[in-house]
Design a protein around this motif. Structure first.
Motif, mmCIF file in Angstrom:
data_model
loop_
_atom_site.group_PDB
_atom_site.id
_atom_site.type_symbol
_atom_site.label_atom_id
_atom_site.label_comp_id
_atom_site.label_asym_id
_atom_site.label_seq_id
_atom_site.Cartn_x
_atom_site.Cartn_y
_atom_site.Cartn_z
ATOM 1 N N ALA A 88 0.837 -1.205 0.000
ATOM 2 C CA ALA A 88 0.000 0.000 0.000
ATOM 3 C C ALA A 88 0.871 1.253 0.000
ATOM 4 O O ALA A 88 0.576 2.243 -0.681
ATOM 5 N N HIS A 120 -7.379 2.572 -5.827
ATOM 6 C CA HIS A 120 -8.731 3.067 -6.091
ATOM 7 C C HIS A 120 -9.106 4.193 -5.136
ATOM 8 O O HIS A 120 -9.804 5.140 -5.523
ATOM 9 N N GLY A 121 -8.631 4.110 -3.898
ATOM 10 C CA GLY A 121 -8.885 5.197 -2.956
ATOM 11 C C GLY A 121 -8.238 6.499 -3.377
ATOM 12 O O GLY A 121 -8.708 7.586 -3.020
ATOM 13 N N LYS A 164 -4.916 -7.146 -2.914
ATOM 14 C CA LYS A 164 -6.092 -6.406 -2.425
ATOM 15 C C LYS A 164 -5.667 -5.061 -1.839
ATOM 16 O O LYS A 164 -6.312 -4.035 -2.065
ATOM 17 N N GLY A 166 -9.825 -6.973 -7.758
ATOM 18 C CA GLY A 166 -10.495 -5.818 -8.337
ATOM 19 C C GLY A 166 -9.675 -5.000 -9.301
ATOM 20 O O GLY A 166 -9.996 -3.831 -9.548
ATOM 21 N N SER A 212 -15.776 -9.201 -11.608
ATOM 22 C CA SER A 212 -15.168 -7.993 -11.047
ATOM 23 C C SER A 212 -15.208 -6.806 -12.000
ATOM 24 O O SER A 212 -14.878 -5.687 -11.610
ATOM 25 N N ASP A 220 -7.053 -1.609 -3.436
ATOM 26 C CA ASP A 220 -7.860 -0.737 -2.581
ATOM 27 C C ASP A 220 -7.198 0.624 -2.395
ATOM 28 O O ASP A 220 -7.859 1.664 -2.425
ATOM 29 N N THR A 221 -5.887 0.620 -2.215
ATOM 30 C CA THR A 221 -5.169 1.883 -2.034
ATOM 31 C C THR A 221 -5.202 2.716 -3.311
ATOM 32 O O THR A 221 -5.453 3.926 -3.276
#
Length: 421
Positions: A189, A236-237, A229, A259, A280, A233-234
């Protein structure tokens, strides 16, 4: 004195006169999902398309006319997987010799070649630190001719895997190794945040082993599920898409579950992997021309034995995943992996999409225009010839909707309203 100062400031602030360009098209494919139009007039003002009219209307006073009335015009093409600063068949040991400055010069050369081949937007998915970002700025500012560039910078990789430095003595690896590797969700991340801070337009990860790297442990999954993941997630954030280099079925499946927005290559995708991609919303970028590039160099002393073994693993699978993904309803988008073959040959991918993936010429063109623009989250900016869109326009002879190989010879290119000579 106050009057003179005010007058001078007004002179400085006054905008430059808008440049208007009128383009006459003999035939217009504004959107490959719709029938082609006959003779048309396109008006471009300050780099944007302002109007399209049927027929060849005379240009207004002061406008510049570009007469392409004997040609077919299309939206500028989009290649979603290139390496502008790379060259095919180069020795892996070159990275111990060549500087990033030299890589930038090679990238500038290839940017022009790519644009002249009709590709007005590219995703540069893996380049030395800051090289892709420098090329992005230089082409955007018009300092060098080339396409619009979205750059990931280096790929995020596992230690000792595809994308990490390998094949050298340990002390050389210690010097050459960059800050692109990570272990564990927290560190991975952090790498994404660092790449975002550096200016990356998206994140590229090596979810599996790779064909052309010196690591000889096959093409299986590299990052753990938890690491992937954390990366996705990082990213996309932070508003960044993730492109995952992935060859093995289980590596593809894991990346899709995490994803990622696109699977690059997807060579050994099976039914489970394709179903995970569909669930997805991942897109497949099959890079069929990459396999042409490695096939042409196989057995010629270009690759090390470890690489040749991996090359031979892939060649019997070329096109199978793209055809199966398309049949399952997974979007398949144009991308070539240019640098594994010579830059400028990108359009040869179209015929491979038709022959190997089962696309019609219109579908293949859509994969490099409207479909690619959608993947890039730029479908209101590029991929069509329409009012309000960037003036990214190419012209070819013949009818690419009948013979897609017509796109292999491009006669005219405009990027952001600038003609590329």
């Amino acid at each position: 004195m106050r009057f003179l100062v005010l007058a001078a400031s007004l002179l400085v602030a006054a905008p430059a006169a808008a440049e208007t360009i009128v383009i006459h098209a003999g035939r217009l494919i504004a959107d490959p999902s719709r029938p082609a139009a006959g003779p048309s007039t396109i008006i471009v003002t300050d780099g944007r398309i302002t109007s399209i009219a049927a027929g060849l209307t005379p240009p207004p006073a002061g406008a510049r006319l570009i007469d392409l009335s004997g040609k077919t015009l299309l939206p500028g093409l989009i290649d979603t997987h290139v390496h502008l600063s790379g060259e095919p068949g180069s020795d892996y040991r070159d990275e111990a010799v060549n500087s990033d400055e030299f890589a930038t010069l090679i990238g500038a050369k290839n940017a022009r070649i790519t644009a002249r081949a009709g590709f007005t937007t590219v995703r540069d998915l893996g380049s030395p630190p800051l090289v892709g970002f420098a090329l992005r700025r230089a082409t955007a500012d018009g300092d060098i001719p080339g396409p619009r560039i979205l750059s990931s910078g280096p790929a995020v990789s596992i230690i000792g895997g595809h994308g990490d430095v390998s094949g050298f003595r340990p002390e050389v690896v210690a010097v050459l190794g960059g800050d692109n590797t990570c272990t564990g969700p927290e560190q991975c991340a952090a790498r994404v945040r660092e790449f975002s801070r550096a200016g990356a337009d998206l994140i590229k990860i090596t979810a599996t082993g790779g064909v052309l790297s010196q690591q000889a442990r096959g093409l299986g999954q590299h990052f753990t599920d938890a690491e992937m993941k954390a990366i996705v997630d990082t990213a996309h954030g932070l508003g960044l898409n993730v492109a995952a280099h992935a060859h093995s079925a289980r590596g593809i499946e894991a990346a899709a579950r995490a994803g990622v927005d696109s699977i690059e290559h997807g060579t050994f995708a099976d039914a489970k992997a394709i179903q995970a991609m569909k669930a997805s919303g991942s897109t497949l970028v099959p890079t069929l021309m990459a396999f042409t590039g490695i096939r042409e160099r196989l057995g010629k002393g270009v690759f090390t034995p470890a690489v040749e073994t991996k090359v031979r693993m892939t060649l019997s699978e070329v096109g199978k995943a793209a055809r199966a993904a398309r049949a399952a309803g997974v979007p398949v988008v144009f991308g070539t992996d240019a640098a594994v073959f010579e830059h400028g040959r990108n359009a040869q991918e179209f015929a491979l999409l038709v022959e190997q993936a089962g696309m019609s010429p219109a579908e293949a063109i859509a994969s490099a225009t409207t479909g690619a623009a959608r993947l890039l989250d730029m479908e209101n900016e590029i991929g069509r010839i329409a009012p309000g869109y960037s003036a990214d326009i190419i012209a070819v002879g013949g009818d690419p909707l009948r013979d897609v190989r017509a796109l292999e010879t491009v006669d005219f290119v405009m990027v952001r309203g600038r003609t590329v000579e």
